[in-house]
Design a protein around this motif. Structure first.
Motif, short mmCIF file in Angstrom:
data_model
loop_
_atom_site.label_atom_id
_atom_site.label_comp_id
_atom_site.label_asym_id
_atom_site.label_seq_id
_atom_site.Cartn_x
_atom_site.Cartn_y
_atom_site.Cartn_z
N GLU A 29 -18.93 127.25 14.27
CA GLU A 29 -18.08 128.40 13.91
C GLU A 29 -18.01 129.40 15.07
O GLU A 29 -16.94 129.89 15.41
CB GLU A 29 -18.62 129.08 12.65
N ALA A 30 -19.16 129.64 15.70
CA ALA A 30 -19.19 130.59 16.83
C ALA A 30 -18.30 130.12 17.98
O ALA A 30 -17.73 130.93 18.71
CB ALA A 30 -20.63 130.77 17.31
N PHE A 31 -18.17 128.80 18.15
CA PHE A 31 -17.32 128.27 19.23
C PHE A 31 -15.88 128.05 18.80
O PHE A 31 -15.08 127.46 19.55
CB PHE A 31 -17.94 127.01 19.84
N GLY A 32 -15.54 128.49 17.59
CA GLY A 32 -14.13 128.59 17.22
C GLY A 32 -13.51 127.40 16.52
O GLY A 32 -12.28 127.27 16.53
N VAL A 33 -14.32 126.52 15.89
CA VAL A 33 -13.67 125.43 15.14
C VAL A 33 -12.95 126.01 13.93
O VAL A 33 -13.30 127.06 13.41
CB VAL A 33 -14.67 124.33 14.68
N ASP A 34 -11.91 125.29 13.48
CA ASP A 34 -11.11 125.79 12.36
C ASP A 34 -11.69 125.38 11.01
O ASP A 34 -11.43 126.03 10.00
CB ASP A 34 -9.68 125.25 12.49
N ALA A 35 -12.43 124.29 10.98
CA ALA A 35 -13.11 123.85 9.75
C ALA A 35 -14.28 122.97 10.17
O ALA A 35 -14.28 122.40 11.26
CB ALA A 35 -12.17 123.08 8.83
N ILE A 36 -15.26 122.88 9.28
CA ILE A 36 -16.50 122.15 9.60
C ILE A 36 -16.71 121.01 8.63
O ILE A 36 -16.57 121.19 7.42
CB ILE A 36 -17.71 123.12 9.55
N ILE A 37 -17.03 119.83 9.17
CA ILE A 37 -17.37 118.67 8.34
C ILE A 37 -18.89 118.70 8.16
O ILE A 37 -19.63 118.54 9.14
CB ILE A 37 -16.94 117.36 9.03
N ALA A 38 -19.34 118.91 6.93
CA ALA A 38 -20.79 118.89 6.64
C ALA A 38 -21.15 117.43 6.38
O ALA A 38 -20.82 116.89 5.33
CB ALA A 38 -21.11 119.77 5.45
#
Ligand SMILES: Cc1cc2nc3c(=O)[nH]c(=O)nc-3n(C[C@H](O)[C@H](O)[C@H](O)COP(=O)(O)O)c2cc1C
Length: 353
Positions: free
Chosen positions: A164-173
């Motif tokens: 998130e800090a590096f700017g991804v738009d969504a995260i796959i857990a």
């Protein structure tokens, strides 16, 4: 419609996981045309194959699709390590009548690089996803600059915060049940890896971008359960492996649909990084996490001839039979049909569970 479908531009918040080595554009086209997000895995594609697959994907669908890359740091070749690993493998070579000295060492998988970015820029896919963290900031900025939505896998809460800090738009857990390579990149301590239903709510609580659940989701009920735990969408891999559009080998398909699929393990013997596959002879006899294996992706080279030799004889004893812990969704049904079944789990909504 939710935050994720708005971001991805799809009808459904469902992603067909990119799966290097077992699929190309055909599977991605079928899934995208069915209203979910089809994915093209690029980690094992040489530049000409990459261009061919991207062209086929762009020609096959007018809908959004995802293009996926690995972004590991290639290791320095280590001759002593390579020699030690060949010593472990020598008895298997001897048994197969193969010459271990004839095997060239080599990477087998390349990370996202400038050449790939140059090619990708011509296609400007709606979505680009990464595994093993993110590429260098200048490459990441290029991808974002031409308008692609960027996703990456997190296997711990710390990795989710980092992404998130590096700017991804969504995260796959990505829970530890997931098939294929662990996306882990901040630590190589396997004891930190969590199951999907432990990881997912903690990642949802820790970040403000949409979170996509991956690992062990094989049917509509699993999709509904992940949504009930706060996911904005799901990514499903293993369940698509037996679709006719996938290029999964015959031995792999047979293993996925047999009782052997009840026993998977994380192993580094095939590539050097932990990845989940159905336990077979070589995993059992070398020990699935054998520390002598060369660093990713250098372990790939020495296993390849053994795999080819035995697959030609109908055996998966030396093949990476990648699978998640839940292979119950693997059936020989068209990918569009499987997609329609999975999205039923989005319709019932959290209140029903
Ligand atoms: C055969 C196979 C190959 C995979 N290859 C990739 C890949 O190239 N890139 C990637 O980001 N994830 C890859 N994965 C992991 C998936 O993205 C995803 O995390 C996983 O499939 C989800 O768990 P499931 O298999 O239980 O559905 C792979 C998974 C499998 C089963």
């Amino acid at each position: 419609m939710n935050a994720l479908t708005t971001l991805l531009g799809t009808e459904h918040p469902l992603i067909q996981a990119p799966m290097a080595g077992v699929q190309g554009a055909a599977l991605a086209v079928a899934v995208s045309n069915a209203g979910a997000l089809g994915s093209l895995p690029c980690a094992m594609l040489a530049p000409d194959a990459l261009e061919r697959e991207l062209t086929a994907l762009a020609a096959g669908t007018q809908r959004p699709y995802n293009v996926n890359f690995f972004c590991h740091t290639p290791p320095e070749p280590d001759e002593a390590r390579e020699a030690a690993w060949r010593f472990w493998l020598a008895p298997f070579y001897e048994q197969a009548g193969l010459d271990i000295d004839a095997v060239p060492a080599g990477p087998g998988r390349v990370p996202f690089n400038r050449a790939a970015a140059d090619l990708l820029e011509r296609f400007r896919p709606k979505v680009v996803s990464f595994h093993f963290g993110l590429p260098d900031i200048d490459l990441l900025e290029r991808v974002k600059g031409w308008g692609s939505v960027v996703l990456s896998s997190a296997t711990t809460v710390e990795e989710a915060r980092w992404l998130e800090a590096f700017g991804v738009d969504a995260i796959i857990a990505q829970g530890v049940e997931a098939g294929g390579h662990r996306g882990m990149f901040l630590s190589d301590d396997i004891t930190e890896q969590m199951g999907t239903f432990a990881l997912l709510p903690q990642v949802v609580a820790a970040v403000s971008v949409p979170v996509i659940a991956a690992g062990g989701i094989a049917d509509a009920t699993g999709v509904a359960a992940a949504m009930a735990l706060g996911a904005s969408g799901v990514q499903v891999g293993t369940a698509y492996l037996c679709c006719p559009e996938a290029t999964t080998s015959a031995v792999h398909r047979a293993a996925l649909q047999s009782d052997a699929a009840h026993h998977t393990a994380l192993t580094r013997v095939f590539t050097g990084r932990p990845a989940r596959g159905i336990v077979n002879k070589v995993m059992r006899e070398l020990g699935p996490m054998n520390p002598a294996a060369p660093h990713f992706p250098l372990a790939t080279a020495a296993m390849a001839p053994l795999r080819a030799h035995w697959e030609a004889r109908g055996s998966g004893d030396f093949s990476p039979l990648w699978s998640g812990q839940n292979a119950s969704g693997c059936r020989e049904v068209p990918a569009a049909e499987l997609t329609r079944e999975l999205v039923q789990g989005l319709r019932s909504g959290p209140a029903a569970h």
